[in-house]
Design a protein around this motif. Sequence first.
Motif, PDB file in Angstrom:
ATOM      1  N   GLU A   1      80.848 -38.761  -4.546  1.00 40.56           N
ATOM      2  CA  GLU A   1      81.442 -39.057  -5.851  1.00 40.56           C
ATOM      3  C   GLU A   1      80.420 -38.941  -6.980  1.00 40.56           C
TER       4      GLU A   1
ATOM      5  N   VAL B   1      87.385 -39.595  -8.581  1.00 40.70           N
ATOM      6  CA  VAL B   1      87.046 -38.514  -7.655  1.00 40.70           C
ATOM      7  C   VAL B   1      87.780 -38.738  -6.338  1.00 40.70           C
TER       8      VAL B   1
ATOM      9  N   ALA C   1      88.758 -34.333  -9.570  1.00 41.49           N
ATOM     10  CA  ALA C   1      88.333 -35.422 -10.457  1.00 41.49           C
ATOM     11  C   ALA C   1      89.113 -35.341 -11.755  1.00 41.49           C
TER      12      ALA C   1
END
Length: 311
Positions: free
Chosen positions: A216, A234, A254
């Motif tokens: 992430e 994300v 995302a």
Amino acid sequence: MTPNDLFPLDHPAFVSHQLDRAAHLRFSDEKLFALEAHRDSRAYVVHRDSLVLKQQPNGPRPLLTVPEALQAGANPGTIFLGLRDGAAVFGMGIGAPAVEALLTRQDYVLSELRGMAMQGVVPPDQLSAIAMAKSLVSWHQRHGFCANCGVRSAMAEGGWKRVCPSCKIEHFPRTDPVAIMLVENGDKCLLGRQKQFPPGMYSCLAGFIEAAETIEDAVRREIFEEAGIRCTDVTYYMTQPWPYPSSLMIGCKARATTDVITIDHMELEDARWFDRDEATLMLNREHPDGLAGPHPFAIAHHLLGRWLQPA
């Protein structure tokens, strides 16, 4: 068959597995030697980013018998990839002098793997095993000496390890994780292009995951570094082994929290927002300005296609 037929949505190259890795066989040299000598055993012969194929009346064949591989000039010392329908499959390298000799022959051909895969010359269900062979052959060629003491190391466990005879350190094949992401902002998505891309092609942004970094965090960092966009939320999509030379593409999505793009021109030639209609035209190769999305061979195509066709 079209590229979309070869690599339908959610099925990029290198993800369809035919092999049982049969890792328990890696520990017995006696069994591996017997498998290598068996008439049903086969091998993929790799040179850099290319594959040696045997010419046949109905087209080139990527999977060679072990005698055919040796006749082509492949190096002794095979890498055990696994079993397919009970038969052993190996990976083998081949040196530049042998490749030069092959170029004068009519019974073998050397072909670049990426192009073959994209054109369907190699069946998609063989690409995972070929990727394995390419990654391991490349690793052995690049890591012949112990990183601890500098002494030449030796292949072990069917090619899945190297051992230093001096300091006894064991070395294992590496895979480099790469985050690749589709960033959305409402009904638009962020795509960029690098200078080496084909003219008009845009794709998802990507970057290597660094030490002690989460997936992430890597997504957020890479998007901000390359395009100046902050993002959140994300989520994971899927992965794709990428044997150039040995990476794992980790596909993510995302959500952008900003929309003003600031391009890092050391990384990207261009980046911009595309709406769904324009992105659809790009994937279908129908954009009036000649813009195109990534090939179905690559996970980036499937990230974009899944965004356009949510489950």
